[in-house]
Design a protein around this motif. Structure first.
Motif, mmCIF file in Angstrom:
data_model
loop_
_atom_site.group_PDB
_atom_site.id
_atom_site.type_symbol
_atom_site.label_atom_id
_atom_site.label_comp_id
_atom_site.label_asym_id
_atom_site.label_seq_id
_atom_site.Cartn_x
_atom_site.Cartn_y
_atom_site.Cartn_z
ATOM 1 N N UNK A 1 0.850 -1.203 0.000
ATOM 2 C CA UNK A 1 0.000 0.000 0.000
ATOM 3 C C UNK A 1 0.877 1.241 0.000
ATOM 4 N N UNK A 110 -11.723 -0.161 -11.876
ATOM 5 C CA UNK A 110 -10.386 -0.749 -11.946
ATOM 6 C C UNK A 110 -9.368 0.213 -12.550
ATOM 7 N N UNK A 112 -8.937 3.121 -11.543
ATOM 8 C CA UNK A 112 -8.526 4.030 -10.465
ATOM 9 C C UNK A 112 -7.462 3.350 -9.595
ATOM 10 N N UNK A 113 -6.616 4.140 -8.947
ATOM 11 C CA UNK A 113 -5.534 3.532 -8.151
ATOM 12 C C UNK A 113 -6.016 2.976 -6.813
ATOM 13 N N UNK A 114 -6.956 2.054 -6.879
ATOM 14 C CA UNK A 114 -7.511 1.411 -5.687
ATOM 15 C C UNK A 114 -7.403 -0.095 -5.904
ATOM 16 N N UNK A 115 -6.835 -0.792 -4.918
ATOM 17 C CA UNK A 115 -6.650 -2.233 -5.116
ATOM 18 C C UNK A 115 -7.947 -2.987 -4.824
ATOM 19 N N UNK A 116 -7.980 -4.232 -5.277
ATOM 20 C CA UNK A 116 -9.169 -5.052 -5.037
ATOM 21 C C UNK A 116 -9.362 -5.316 -3.550
ATOM 22 N N UNK A 118 -8.572 -3.277 -1.098
ATOM 23 C CA UNK A 118 -9.171 -2.068 -0.525
ATOM 24 C C UNK A 118 -10.672 -2.003 -0.841
ATOM 25 N N UNK A 280 -9.485 -10.091 -9.236
ATOM 26 C CA UNK A 280 -8.307 -9.581 -9.958
ATOM 27 C C UNK A 280 -8.543 -9.476 -11.461
#
Lengths: 283, 288
Positions: A1, A110, A112-116, A118, A280
């Motif tokens: 992160x 997806x 956007x800079x947000x992980x799965x 999060x 993912x």
């Protein structure tokens, strides 16, 4: 992160709220209105004498009671809200990782800079921490209005109403118990949360059918091959009212730090990790 | 010039269907690159694998990162508009801006709002109430307000009318492109973007058919309207494609010097669309 901040996470929670405001606010609000209107209609059919008896009954039951010891009654009064909360949460979780795949907006999220991880955590926090706030608020408004109504009517009948004041404080004080009861119940049912999220992330259509179908298929398979009922027994004990209903803070903390809770959290976390992994390359 | 996209031996199959057949792809930094191919050629799969939305075999490096390791980190440097990647219908225009502003460290809200003020998009409407063209305008406004090094557009103007399409590319070129940013656009409507492009990639049946910058294309490929009496000579130079044009024959050549070709007739550089057809047809004739 890298630089995931509180500010970002708050935006994810807001997004869940914007998307699901009907489930989160609409459902408990409608329920509160329905209960209030039904009670009002019933009350308006009663004679003054019957109404007076009813108010007297409520009033005398709560009169002089320590509000801290009336939580079980308050939770019982909240039961319709708890049932609605349960079903709304099931719908929410089944759609959580499914609806954006269905309408293809997942490609926007997806990008956007947000992980799965999060994303999935924001959905769990929503159902454990955020949504119960609105349910408890609806309960507060309903009982506030109801007690207000009884007070006005009782006052018109020149009754002694100190019991209603006790009832009011019982509701006010026990709302926090209701809130923590809902939150810990969702944690207690984290295996179910994980199960629903897995099929939400996995199904190309009808995630509910998958979630129910695979559960029964596994149970059937277990019975057929091993001649045991471990899966269904385990699921049943999670829902067993003796384990489930809790009416005070010590019960809540006992459950929170119990071995069974720990096992549930582990199983739930494994399933939730599975849903993160499936997301993912979701299409 | 360094390459912002460097991919080696990308392979992806869906069951028996091979979507990417060991392709190599390199896109120089600062290029406006067109990924051009017929429907089902593998364009979307290729683009998705570059931004970590598709599990693919091979080596990939995009903006210095492997997109399969941490998509969310890569997305701080890369923007993406998908062909069908509609914005979520239940969001209001202002909420989309709120969201992107909160989650994207490189988003400049005032820029997006300045862009939106030139459109007729009302900020209190939900996206489901906007026209398709407006949704694309909104998405472009967001993307143009994000300071990234690579912008990936997958058929961004699909289904839009000609006015929106033209405006989309005009804005992109005039208001966004600054010479350092890289833009990778996939499309099968070649004519619309051909004047924009500085780099060209043709893809067909999961294979890269051409990967070159426009200056090289002009040097390597030539189209000749061959005089009637020179047809045999032209045939002998191994044209990659021949077509009938106004009663004459037009030959497309690859790697034949202009001096030689000028003796056959009128020589010019083929348009991207013509070159595309020539390469696709040529490719297919070879494989038959």
């Amino acid at each position: 992160m890298s630089r995931f901040s509180f500010f970002q996470f708050f935006a994810l929670l807001k997004k869940e709220f914007w998307e699901n405001r009907i489930l989160m606010i609409g459902a408990p609000a409608v329920l509160a209105v329905v209960i209030f209107v039904v009670n009002f209609l019933v009350a308006s059919q009663l004679s003054e004498e019957q109404l007076g008896t009813l108010i007297g009954y409520f009033s005398s039951w709560f009169d002089g009671q320590n509000p801290f010891y009336t939580a079980s009654v308050i939770i019982l009064l909240c039961l319709p809200f708890l049932v609605v909360y349960f079903f709304c949460s099931v719908i929410y979780l089944l759609n959580a990782l499914y609806s954006d795949r269905k309408d293809m907006s997942i490609l926007f999220w997806q990008s956007m800079p947000i992980s799965n991880l999060q994303t999935v955590i924001s959905k769990i926090v929503t159902v454990v921490v955020i949504s119960p706030i609105f349910t408890v608020a609806a309960i507060a408004v309903l009982y506030g209005l109801s007690i207000g109504y009884l007070t006005i009517v009782g006052y018109g009948l020149s009754m002694q109403l100190s019991g209603l004041a006790y009832m009011f404080s019982a509701v006010a004080i026990n709302l926090s118990v209701v809130y923590f009861f809902i939150a810990t119940s969702v944690l207690w049912l984290l295996p179910l949360v994980g199960w629903l999220l897995v099929f939400s992330a996995f199904s190309r259509r009808a995630p509910m059918l998958w979630a129910i179908g695979v559960y029964f298929l596994l149970g059937f398979f277990e019975g057929f091959v091993f001649n045991t009922r471990f899966l269904s027994n385990w699921a049943q004990t999670r829902f067993d009212p003796d384990n489930f209903i809790i009416v005070d803070y010590s019960g809540i903390s006992d459950r929170l730090f119990s071995y069974d809770m720990f096992i549930g959290l582990v199983v739930g976390s494994i399933l939730i990790s599975g849903s993160v992994y499936m997301r993912r390359y979701a299409e | 010039m360094t390459n912002i996209v460097e991919a080696r031996s990308l392979y992806k199959s869906f069951g028996n269907f091979v979507a990417l057949d060991n392709i190599d792809l390199s896109i120089p930094q600062g290029a406006i690159s067109g990924l051009i191919g017929p429907n089902g050629a593998g364009k979307t799969t290729a683009l998705k694998s570059l931004i970590g939305l598709c599990d693919v075999d091979g080596d990939i490096c995009v903006a210095g990162q492997d997109p399969r390791v941490a998509r969310h980190k890569l997305m701080e440097d890369v923007c993406f508009i998908a062909d069908v990647g509609i914005l979520p219908k239940w969001l209001k225009v202002s909420q989309v801006l709120d969201y992107v502003e909160a989650v994207h460290p490189k988003f400049d809200r005032s820029k997006a709002q300045k862009f939106l003020s030139t459109t007729e998009i009302p900020s209190n409407k939900r996206i489901k109430n906007l026209s398709k063209g407006m949704v694309t305008q909104l998405h472009l406004a967001i993307v143009m307000a994000i300071e990234v090094s690579l912008l990936v557009l997958d058929e961004p103007t699909l289904g839009l009318d000609i006015i929106y399409r033209k405006e989309f590319y005009d804005r992109l070129l005039n208001d966004y492109y600054d010479g350092n940013r890289t833009i990778l656009i996939s499309t099968h409507q070649v004519e619309e973007i051909e004047t924009l492009l500085s780099h060209l990639v043709f893809i067909d049946k999961g294979k890269i058919v051409l990967n070159a910058n426009m200056a090289d294309v002009a040097e390597i490929y030539a189209e000749v309207l061959v005089d009637a009496d020179k047809l045999l000579q032209a045939d002998a130079l191994n044209p990659i494609y021949i077509r009938n044009l106004l009663g004459k024959k037009s030959y497309t050549f690859e790697g034949v010097s202009r001096a030689v070709l000028e003796q056959l007739g009128d020589v010019h550089t083929p348009t991207v669309a013509d070159l595309f057809v020539a390469k696709m047809r040529g490719q297919r004739n070879e494989s038959v």
